[in-house]
Design an enzyme around this catalytic site. Sequence first.
Site, PDB file in Angstrom:
ATOM      1  N   ARG A   1     -12.193  -1.214  13.173  1.00 35.74           N
ATOM      2  CA  ARG A   1     -11.700  -0.698  11.854  1.00 35.74           C
ATOM      3  C   ARG A   1     -12.320  -0.994  10.869  1.00 35.74           C
ATOM      4  NH1 ARG A   1      -5.447   1.130  10.920  1.00 35.74           N
ATOM      5  NH2 ARG A   1      -5.193  -1.331  10.340  1.00 35.74           N
TER       6      ARG A   1
ATOM      7  N   LYS B   1       0.659  -1.028   0.219  1.00 33.19           N
ATOM      8  CA  LYS B   1       0.151  -0.398  -0.101  1.00 33.19           C
ATOM      9  C   LYS B   1       0.804   1.136   0.157  1.00 33.19           C
ATOM     10  CE  LYS B   1      -0.763  -0.814   4.723  1.00 33.19           C
ATOM     11  NZ  LYS B   1      -1.248  -1.055   5.954  1.00 33.19           N
TER      12      LYS B   1
ATOM     13  N   TYR C   1      16.748  27.697  13.196  1.00 34.94           N
ATOM     14  CA  TYR C   1      15.853  28.185  13.492  1.00 34.94           C
ATOM     15  C   TYR C   1      15.731  28.379  15.040  1.00 34.94           C
ATOM     16  CZ  TYR C   1      14.407  28.299   8.762  1.00 34.94           C
ATOM     17  OH  TYR C   1      14.823  28.587   7.201  1.00 34.94           O
TER      18      TYR C   1
ATOM     19  N   MET D   1      13.906  22.868   6.351  1.00 28.47           N
ATOM     20  CA  MET D   1      12.932  21.774   5.729  1.00 28.47           C
ATOM     21  C   MET D   1      14.558  21.115   4.758  1.00 28.47           C
ATOM     22  SD  MET D   1      10.458  23.963   3.426  1.00 28.47           S
ATOM     23  CE  MET D   1       9.824  23.455   1.810  1.00 28.47           C
TER      24      MET D   1
HETATM   25  C1  LIG Z   1      -0.696  -2.280   6.392  1.00 27.14           C
HETATM   26  C2  LIG Z   1      -1.369  -3.768   6.628  1.00 27.14           C
HETATM   27  C3  LIG Z   1      -0.596  -4.832   7.040  1.00 27.14           C
HETATM   28  C4  LIG Z   1       0.829  -4.442   7.161  1.00 27.14           C
HETATM   29  O1  LIG Z   1       1.698  -3.987   8.015  1.00 27.14           O
HETATM   30  P1  LIG Z   1       2.540  -4.231   8.531  1.00 27.14           P
HETATM   31  O2  LIG Z   1       3.075  -3.446   9.892  1.00 27.14           O
HETATM   32  O3  LIG Z   1       3.114  -3.062   7.644  1.00 27.14           O
HETATM   33  O4  LIG Z   1       3.262  -5.488   7.909  1.00 27.14           O
HETATM   34  C5  LIG Z   1      -1.557  -5.546   7.143  1.00 27.14           C
HETATM   35  N1  LIG Z   1      -3.004  -5.958   6.954  1.00 27.14           N
HETATM   36  C6  LIG Z   1      -3.142  -4.825   7.437  1.00 27.14           C
HETATM   37  C7  LIG Z   1      -5.218  -4.574   6.653  1.00 27.14           C
HETATM   38  C8  LIG Z   1      -2.522  -3.477   6.529  1.00 27.14           C
HETATM   39  O5  LIG Z   1      -3.618  -2.351   7.056  1.00 27.14           O
END
Ligand SMILES: *Cc1c(COP(=O)(O)O)cnc(C)c1O
Length: 346
Positions: free
Chosen positions: A126, A34, A243, A290
């Site tokens: 979720r 992702k 800064y 930055m």
């Molecule tokens: C992001 C995600 C993963 C992978 O998680 P990691 O901690 O990066 O291994 C697996 N399953 C779901 C549903 C996720 O949202």
Amino acid sequence: MSDTRLTIDLAALAHNYRVLQIASGKAQVAPVLKADGYGLGAVALAQRLLAAGATRFFVARVVEGEALRAGLGDTPAEIIILDGAPLGMVDRLQAARLTPALSTLEQARSWDGPPAVLHVDTGMNRLGVSVAQARALADEGFACALVMSHLGNGNDPEDPRNTEQLALFQEATSLFPGAAASLAASAGVYLGADYLFDVTRPGISLFGGGPREVPHPDFKAVATLETPILQLRDLQPGDRVAYGSMFTADRPMRIAVLGAGYADGIIRRTYSGAKGWLRGAATPFVSVSMDLITVDVSHCPDARVGDPVELLGANARLDDLAAAAGSVAHECLVRLSSRAERVYIN
Ligand SMILES: *Cc1c(COP(=O)(O)O)cnc(C)c1O
């Protein structure tokens, strides 16, 4: 070294995949790519993972799945969409041969494509149907190829919520005896054999993050961010850097000014706690702005303008940077921006 560079090591990725495959036992590793492969380029990563034996990938958004499908060409690899089948997206899912992780009763009842994934919520609150809803679907004859759920506390093996989620997940999988099952992300792979099921879904550990949010020796850094020393400067007690009063020298010291900053994805807060590495020596961060980071090179008498300092990589471990940022490895990786020159190596 000429410019700030992000090196993405595909051989290290393949190594980490093998480590996860061994840790996953008989379960198949389905990489999670992702957010454009945690910011590292999902298509390039997927091609290397296909060569290493992966046949199934997870992404979050439909648009990510479309891009991955287009980038991979005709491979039969399955691409699963964690967002599910959002309203109005079914045609796009089917056009790109994407498999939704169906996460509501409505999505599951209206899906008319090939058997898909059913996402069951076992306690994270979720995405996902409840176990009771999964039971109702099973009673209606709903068929799926894979049942999945996600752990909220997998990085802490002592957390009792892991066993609670496991028990609920076992109940859900028993409703669909013909379907494969998937519970573990990177953290879950290291919770023990009960958590492995048929498919594991690691993301961060493929890229070198430890499964428990601390560096793990088996995993190699996939992303290395190096930046050249632009200037060296000697400070006297009382001299201030950057800064506000981000840093005030309390002793004579030498700092190096580096060509990277939060525009490259190094979170500002890391100025206290993170370390760069110069030829095997740690150089504590002094300031982050930055475009420029300063590090303490008082103990590196051979530091020269142009020398590369590693801000992320084999020495500057992702989990250590994340700890300094008050964040997690996932966030530090996805923040790496496109400003640094990107180089893929095999
Ligand atoms: C992001 C995600 C993963 C992978 O998680 P990691 O901690 O990066 O291994 C697996 N399953 C779901 C549903 C996720 O949202």
